[in-house]
Design a protein around this motif. Structure first.
Motif, PDB file in Angstrom:
ATOM      1  N   LEU A  39      66.833  21.971  70.686  1.00  0.00           N
ATOM      2  CA  LEU A  39      66.995  21.001  69.741  1.00  0.00           C
ATOM      3  C   LEU A  39      65.959  21.339  68.710  1.00  0.00           C
ATOM      4  O   LEU A  39      66.269  20.951  67.384  1.00  0.00           O
ATOM      5  N   ASP A  40      64.605  21.378  68.831  1.00  0.00           N
ATOM      6  CA  ASP A  40      63.742  21.852  68.189  1.00  0.00           C
ATOM      7  C   ASP A  40      63.964  23.046  67.402  1.00  0.00           C
ATOM      8  O   ASP A  40      63.486  22.816  66.140  1.00  0.00           O
ATOM      9  N   VAL A  41      64.541  23.796  67.907  1.00  0.00           N
ATOM     10  CA  VAL A  41      64.591  25.223  67.174  1.00  0.00           C
ATOM     11  C   VAL A  41      65.529  25.052  66.154  1.00  0.00           C
ATOM     12  O   VAL A  41      65.455  25.287  65.017  1.00  0.00           O
ATOM     13  N   LEU A  42      66.637  24.071  66.402  1.00  0.00           N
ATOM     14  CA  LEU A  42      67.586  24.045  65.493  1.00  0.00           C
ATOM     15  C   LEU A  42      67.154  23.146  64.106  1.00  0.00           C
ATOM     16  O   LEU A  42      67.702  23.427  62.992  1.00  0.00           O
ATOM     17  N   LYS A  43      66.262  22.200  64.492  1.00  0.00           N
ATOM     18  CA  LYS A  43      65.433  21.614  63.601  1.00  0.00           C
ATOM     19  C   LYS A  43      64.910  22.323  62.377  1.00  0.00           C
ATOM     20  O   LYS A  43      64.437  22.042  61.235  1.00  0.00           O
ATOM     21  N   THR A  44      64.412  23.601  62.758  1.00  0.00           N
ATOM     22  CA  THR A  44      63.554  24.689  61.945  1.00  0.00           C
ATOM     23  C   THR A  44      64.715  25.316  60.950  1.00  0.00           C
ATOM     24  O   THR A  44      64.470  26.238  60.125  1.00  0.00           O
ATOM     25  N   GLY A  45      66.149  25.059  61.503  1.00  0.00           N
ATOM     26  CA  GLY A  45      67.114  25.884  60.552  1.00  0.00           C
ATOM     27  C   GLY A  45      67.607  27.153  61.248  1.00  0.00           C
ATOM     28  O   GLY A  45      68.669  27.789  60.607  1.00  0.00           O
ATOM     29  N   ALA A  46      67.035  27.366  62.206  1.00  0.00           N
ATOM     30  CA  ALA A  46      67.646  28.579  62.882  1.00  0.00           C
ATOM     31  C   ALA A  46      68.938  28.203  63.368  1.00  0.00           C
ATOM     32  O   ALA A  46      69.542  27.125  63.743  1.00  0.00           O
ATOM     33  N   ASP A  47      69.867  29.287  63.228  1.00  0.00           N
ATOM     34  CA  ASP A  47      71.446  29.081  63.473  1.00  0.00           C
ATOM     35  C   ASP A  47      71.734  29.922  64.718  1.00  0.00           C
ATOM     36  O   ASP A  47      71.647  31.026  64.594  1.00  0.00           O
ATOM     37  N   ILE A  48      71.952  29.290  65.907  1.00  0.00           N
ATOM     38  CA  ILE A  48      72.192  29.943  67.171  1.00  0.00           C
ATOM     39  C   ILE A  48      72.786  28.639  68.119  1.00  0.00           C
ATOM     40  O   ILE A  48      72.565  27.837  67.897  1.00  0.00           O
ATOM     41  N   SER A  49      73.725  29.541  68.935  1.00  0.00           N
ATOM     42  CA  SER A  49      74.447  28.671  69.781  1.00  0.00           C
ATOM     43  C   SER A  49      73.565  28.569  71.289  1.00  0.00           C
ATOM     44  O   SER A  49      72.621  29.293  71.380  1.00  0.00           O
ATOM     45  N   TYR A  50      73.692  27.320  71.834  1.00  0.00           N
ATOM     46  CA  TYR A  50      73.080  26.916  73.019  1.00  0.00           C
ATOM     47  C   TYR A  50      73.033  28.121  74.020  1.00  0.00           C
ATOM     48  O   TYR A  50      72.049  28.495  74.739  1.00  0.00           O
ATOM     49  N   SER A  51      74.381  28.765  74.299  1.00  0.00           N
ATOM     50  CA  SER A  51      74.372  29.650  75.167  1.00  0.00           C
ATOM     51  C   SER A  51      73.756  31.163  75.006  1.00  0.00           C
ATOM     52  O   SER A  51      73.114  31.549  75.707  1.00  0.00           O
ATOM     53  N   ASP A  58      65.911  33.049  79.004  1.00  0.00           N
ATOM     54  CA  ASP A  58      65.932  33.491  80.242  1.00  0.00           C
ATOM     55  C   ASP A  58      66.004  35.150  80.548  1.00  0.00           C
ATOM     56  O   ASP A  58      66.015  35.971  81.416  1.00  0.00           O
ATOM     57  N   ASN A  59      65.561  35.652  79.265  1.00  0.00           N
ATOM     58  CA  ASN A  59      65.491  37.166  79.056  1.00  0.00           C
ATOM     59  C   ASN A  59      66.752  37.729  79.427  1.00  0.00           C
ATOM     60  O   ASN A  59      66.811  38.923  79.796  1.00  0.00           O
ATOM     61  N   GLN A  60      67.897  37.392  79.318  1.00  0.00           N
ATOM     62  CA  GLN A  60      69.212  38.053  79.426  1.00  0.00           C
ATOM     63  C   GLN A  60      70.003  38.541  78.275  1.00  0.00           C
ATOM     64  O   GLN A  60      70.943  38.898  78.408  1.00  0.00           O
ATOM     65  N   SER A  61      69.065  38.366  77.063  1.00  0.00           N
ATOM     66  CA  SER A  61      69.643  38.610  75.854  1.00  0.00           C
ATOM     67  C   SER A  61      69.294  40.239  75.423  1.00  0.00           C
ATOM     68  O   SER A  61      68.234  40.626  75.624  1.00  0.00           O
ATOM     69  N   GLU A  62      70.201  41.061  74.876  1.00  0.00           N
ATOM     70  CA  GLU A  62      69.576  42.368  74.046  1.00  0.00           C
ATOM     71  C   GLU A  62      69.263  42.345  72.921  1.00  0.00           C
ATOM     72  O   GLU A  62      68.668  43.193  72.267  1.00  0.00           O
ATOM     73  N   LYS A  63      69.485  41.186  72.094  1.00  0.00           N
ATOM     74  CA  LYS A  63      69.247  40.857  70.551  1.00  0.00           C
ATOM     75  C   LYS A  63      68.393  39.655  70.329  1.00  0.00           C
ATOM     76  O   LYS A  63      68.509  38.757  71.324  1.00  0.00           O
ATOM     77  N   LEU A  64      67.504  39.646  69.483  1.00  0.00           N
ATOM     78  CA  LEU A  64      66.886  38.700  69.177  1.00  0.00           C
ATOM     79  C   LEU A  64      66.928  38.103  67.730  1.00  0.00           C
ATOM     80  O   LEU A  64      67.123  39.241  66.942  1.00  0.00           O
ATOM     81  N   ASN A  65      67.253  37.109  67.247  1.00  0.00           N
ATOM     82  CA  ASN A  65      67.378  36.539  66.117  1.00  0.00           C
ATOM     83  C   ASN A  65      66.052  36.239  65.453  1.00  0.00           C
ATOM     84  O   ASN A  65      65.253  35.262  66.255  1.00  0.00           O
ATOM     85  N   LEU A  66      65.661  36.726  64.411  1.00  0.00           N
ATOM     86  CA  LEU A  66      64.185  37.075  63.839  1.00  0.00           C
ATOM     87  C   LEU A  66      63.801  35.132  63.430  1.00  0.00           C
ATOM     88  O   LEU A  66      62.620  34.937  63.417  1.00  0.00           O
ATOM     89  N   ALA A  67      64.793  34.422  62.987  1.00  0.00           N
ATOM     90  CA  ALA A  67      64.870  33.320  62.673  1.00  0.00           C
ATOM     91  C   ALA A  67      64.302  32.268  63.839  1.00  0.00           C
ATOM     92  O   ALA A  67      63.524  31.428  63.759  1.00  0.00           O
ATOM     93  N   VAL A  68      64.889  32.629  65.246  1.00  0.00           N
ATOM     94  CA  VAL A  68      64.534  32.103  66.415  1.00  0.00           C
ATOM     95  C   VAL A  68      63.178  32.391  67.055  1.00  0.00           C
ATOM     96  O   VAL A  68      62.323  31.770  66.954  1.00  0.00           O
ATOM     97  N   ASP A  70      60.720  33.332  64.893  1.00  0.00           N
ATOM     98  CA  ASP A  70      59.988  32.486  63.864  1.00  0.00           C
ATOM     99  C   ASP A  70      59.838  31.043  64.405  1.00  0.00           C
ATOM    100  O   ASP A  70      58.607  30.467  64.295  1.00  0.00           O
ATOM    101  N   ALA A  71      60.899  30.277  64.746  1.00  0.00           N
ATOM    102  CA  ALA A  71      60.810  29.274  65.314  1.00  0.00           C
ATOM    103  C   ALA A  71      60.024  28.955  66.254  1.00  0.00           C
ATOM    104  O   ALA A  71      59.170  27.800  66.530  1.00  0.00           O
ATOM    105  N   LEU A  72      60.134  29.529  67.487  1.00  0.00           N
ATOM    106  CA  LEU A  72      59.369  29.798  68.696  1.00  0.00           C
ATOM    107  C   LEU A  72      57.805  29.861  68.435  1.00  0.00           C
ATOM    108  O   LEU A  72      57.238  29.181  68.752  1.00  0.00           O
TER     109      LEU A  72
END
Length: 93
Positions: A39-51, A58-68, A70-72
């Motif tokens: 929810l805090d990441v969404l408040k920064t304007g990053a656009d990503i689904s919860y899943s 959980d380090n199960q993704s092969e791609k990273l969204n740079l906006a996410v 940056d938010a982190l």
């Protein structure tokens, strides 16, 4: 026609991998669950689904969204080297 290439040097201690240190940073900053951080990441304007966000945490993704990323970095007020860490996987024998 022959093409000569230099032999590739394999890492001596296994192959290198990167991982996100989000769970450790969450604990250090008082986040008790992924949803609160999401929810805090969404408040920064990053656009990503919860899943997808959950897979990143959980380090199960092969791609990273740079906006996410940056938010982190901003939410945790940390350096990229604190968020993204390098690990070595042992080579099979």
């Amino acid at each position: 026609m022959q093409i000569h290439t230099a032999p590739s040097a394999a890492p001596a201690q296994g192959s290198r991998h990167i991982a996100l240190n989000v769970r450790v940073l969450m604990a250090q900053h008082g986040y008790r669950n992924i949803r609160a951080l999401y929810l805090d990441v969404l408040k920064t304007g990053a656009d990503i689904s919860y899943s997808q966000f959950s897979r990143i945490v959980d380090n199960q993704s092969e791609k990273l969204n740079l906006a996410v990323v940056d938010a982190l970095l901003n939410l945790f007020d940390c350096a990229i080297t604190e968020l993204i860490v390098e690990t070595r996987q042992p080579q099979p024998r």
